[in-house]
Design a protein around this motif. Sequence first.
Motif, PDB file in Angstrom:
ATOM      1  N   ARG A   1     -36.212  -6.101  -0.507  1.00  0.00           N
ATOM      2  CA  ARG A   1     -34.803  -6.242   0.191  1.00  0.00           C
ATOM      3  C   ARG A   1     -33.431  -5.960  -0.642  1.00  0.00           C
ATOM      4  NH1 ARG A   1     -36.634 -10.972  -1.687  1.00  0.00           N
ATOM      5  NH2 ARG A   1     -35.127 -12.527  -1.903  1.00  0.00           N
ATOM      6  N   LEU A   2     -33.606  -6.714  -1.572  1.00  0.00           N
ATOM      7  CA  LEU A   2     -32.225  -6.498  -2.405  1.00  0.00           C
ATOM      8  C   LEU A   2     -31.730  -5.137  -2.821  1.00  0.00           C
ATOM      9  CD1 LEU A   2     -33.129  -9.620  -4.671  1.00  0.00           C
ATOM     10  CD2 LEU A   2     -31.597  -9.467  -2.585  1.00  0.00           C
ATOM     11  N   ARG A   3     -32.854  -4.335  -2.933  1.00  0.00           N
ATOM     12  CA  ARG A   3     -32.466  -2.930  -3.435  1.00  0.00           C
ATOM     13  C   ARG A   3     -32.357  -1.935  -2.000  1.00  0.00           C
ATOM     14  NH1 ARG A   3     -36.166   1.118  -4.282  1.00  0.00           N
ATOM     15  NH2 ARG A   3     -37.908  -0.460  -4.293  1.00  0.00           N
ATOM     16  N   LYS A   4     -33.119  -2.393  -0.918  1.00  0.00           N
ATOM     17  CA  LYS A   4     -33.044  -1.326   0.145  1.00  0.00           C
ATOM     18  C   LYS A   4     -31.914  -1.752   1.269  1.00  0.00           C
ATOM     19  CE  LYS A   4     -37.634   0.588  -0.142  1.00  0.00           C
ATOM     20  NZ  LYS A   4     -38.944   0.653   0.743  1.00  0.00           N
ATOM     21  N   CYS A   5     -31.537  -3.337   1.281  1.00  0.00           N
ATOM     22  CA  CYS A   5     -30.790  -3.508   2.216  1.00  0.00           C
ATOM     23  C   CYS A   5     -29.320  -3.988   1.761  1.00  0.00           C
ATOM     24  CB  CYS A   5     -31.411  -4.678   3.285  1.00  0.00           C
ATOM     25  SG  CYS A   5     -30.552  -5.359   4.451  1.00  0.00           S
ATOM     26  N   ASN A   6     -28.320  -3.521   2.062  1.00  0.00           N
ATOM     27  CA  ASN A   6     -26.911  -3.590   1.401  1.00  0.00           C
ATOM     28  C   ASN A   6     -26.482  -5.151   2.032  1.00  0.00           C
ATOM     29  OD1 ASN A   6     -26.581  -2.551   4.082  1.00  0.00           O
ATOM     30  ND2 ASN A   6     -24.831  -1.447   3.393  1.00  0.00           N
ATOM     31  N   HIS A   7     -27.085  -5.579   3.137  1.00  0.00           N
ATOM     32  CA  HIS A   7     -26.332  -6.886   3.667  1.00  0.00           C
ATOM     33  C   HIS A   7     -27.280  -8.061   3.194  1.00  0.00           C
ATOM     34  CE1 HIS A   7     -24.254  -4.668   6.805  1.00  0.00           C
ATOM     35  NE2 HIS A   7     -25.468  -4.109   6.939  1.00  0.00           N
ATOM     36  N   CYS A   8     -28.452  -7.792   2.428  1.00  0.00           N
ATOM     37  CA  CYS A   8     -29.249  -8.892   1.976  1.00  0.00           C
ATOM     38  C   CYS A   8     -28.719  -9.357   0.575  1.00  0.00           C
ATOM     39  CB  CYS A   8     -30.514  -8.511   2.058  1.00  0.00           C
ATOM     40  SG  CYS A   8     -31.717  -9.834   1.636  1.00  0.00           S
ATOM     41  N   GLY A   9     -28.984 -10.500   0.430  1.00  0.00           N
ATOM     42  CA  GLY A   9     -28.408 -11.129  -0.968  1.00  0.00           C
ATOM     43  C   GLY A   9     -29.251 -12.399  -1.269  1.00  0.00           C
ATOM     44  N   LYS A  10     -29.523 -12.673  -2.533  1.00  0.00           N
ATOM     45  CA  LYS A  10     -30.601 -13.542  -2.903  1.00  0.00           C
ATOM     46  C   LYS A  10     -30.160 -14.642  -2.989  1.00  0.00           C
ATOM     47  CE  LYS A  10     -34.006 -14.602  -6.535  1.00  0.00           C
ATOM     48  NZ  LYS A  10     -34.983 -15.017  -5.469  1.00  0.00           N
ATOM     49  N   VAL A  11     -30.476 -15.717  -2.344  1.00  0.00           N
ATOM     50  CA  VAL A  11     -30.062 -17.024  -2.410  1.00  0.00           C
ATOM     51  C   VAL A  11     -30.264 -17.571  -3.740  1.00  0.00           C
ATOM     52  CG1 VAL A  11     -30.287 -19.305  -1.623  1.00  0.00           C
ATOM     53  CG2 VAL A  11     -30.426 -17.448  -0.006  1.00  0.00           C
ATOM     54  N   ASN A  12     -29.094 -18.136  -4.441  1.00  0.00           N
ATOM     55  CA  ASN A  12     -29.391 -18.654  -5.705  1.00  0.00           C
ATOM     56  C   ASN A  12     -28.538 -20.168  -5.692  1.00  0.00           C
ATOM     57  OD1 ASN A  12     -26.513 -18.206  -5.988  1.00  0.00           O
ATOM     58  ND2 ASN A  12     -26.622 -16.377  -6.881  1.00  0.00           N
ATOM     59  N   LEU A  13     -28.633 -20.680  -6.907  1.00  0.00           N
ATOM     60  CA  LEU A  13     -28.037 -21.959  -6.833  1.00  0.00           C
ATOM     61  C   LEU A  13     -26.391 -21.959  -6.192  1.00  0.00           C
ATOM     62  CD1 LEU A  13     -28.434 -24.965  -7.327  1.00  0.00           C
ATOM     63  CD2 LEU A  13     -27.931 -24.681  -9.646  1.00  0.00           C
ATOM     64  N   PHE A  14     -25.975 -21.094  -6.784  1.00  0.00           N
ATOM     65  CA  PHE A  14     -24.332 -20.904  -6.353  1.00  0.00           C
ATOM     66  C   PHE A  14     -24.307 -20.875  -4.884  1.00  0.00           C
ATOM     67  CE2 PHE A  14     -20.258 -19.035  -5.550  1.00  0.00           C
ATOM     68  CZ  PHE A  14     -19.552 -20.071  -6.201  1.00  0.00           C
ATOM     69  N   THR A  15     -25.258 -19.854  -4.265  1.00  0.00           N
ATOM     70  CA  THR A  15     -25.235 -19.683  -2.894  1.00  0.00           C
ATOM     71  C   THR A  15     -25.575 -21.026  -1.998  1.00  0.00           C
ATOM     72  OG1 THR A  15     -25.960 -17.616  -3.227  1.00  0.00           O
ATOM     73  CG2 THR A  15     -26.173 -18.324  -0.925  1.00  0.00           C
ATOM     74  N   ALA A  16     -26.524 -21.623  -2.687  1.00  0.00           N
ATOM     75  CA  ALA A  16     -27.039 -23.001  -2.156  1.00  0.00           C
ATOM     76  C   ALA A  16     -25.793 -24.124  -1.832  1.00  0.00           C
ATOM     77  CB  ALA A  16     -28.273 -23.535  -2.453  1.00  0.00           C
ATOM     78  N   LEU A  17     -25.216 -24.335  -3.020  1.00  0.00           N
ATOM     79  CA  LEU A  17     -24.032 -25.273  -3.160  1.00  0.00           C
ATOM     80  C   LEU A  17     -23.025 -24.822  -2.365  1.00  0.00           C
ATOM     81  CD1 LEU A  17     -24.375 -25.851  -6.664  1.00  0.00           C
ATOM     82  CD2 LEU A  17     -25.069 -27.594  -5.026  1.00  0.00           C
ATOM     83  N   PHE A  18     -22.336 -23.650  -2.319  1.00  0.00           N
ATOM     84  CA  PHE A  18     -21.213 -23.125  -1.707  1.00  0.00           C
ATOM     85  C   PHE A  18     -20.944 -22.290  -0.622  1.00  0.00           C
ATOM     86  CE2 PHE A  18     -20.967 -24.542  -6.193  1.00  0.00           C
ATOM     87  CZ  PHE A  18     -20.056 -25.650  -6.190  1.00  0.00           C
TER      88      PHE A  18
END
Length: 113
Positions: free
Chosen positions: A62-79
């Motif tokens: 998904r992260l390579r094939k979909c330009n709208h997708c982003g991995k949820v990381n700790l920063f994302t989870a927090l902010f």
Amino acid sequence: MFLRIFKAWLKWRKDWDSLCNRCGKCCYSRSAATGGRVIIHYDSPCENLDTKTHLCRIYKDRLRKCNHCGKVNLFTALFHPTLPEDCTYRQTFRLWEKGKEQGENQVEKWRDN
């Protein structure tokens, strides 16, 4: 609070994806509303989302094939402002939101008495 967030991250960092509740809400277009609310546009799912199972059809790539997708990381989870309120990443790491809700509940209980 920082220590509690750090301990939660240590607990989940090796198996990060298992924290996801697989609701699929992050695969829809979303916008932030006033007061921290998130508006989910259910009429616009990602083309790779299976709307019946709420799972991504191309999850591993998904992260390579979909330009709208982003991995949820700790920063994302927090902010990240458009992470849905019932997202388990958000619920696990935004401890200040839990405190705010608990505080509001305490006020309501006090008013009822």
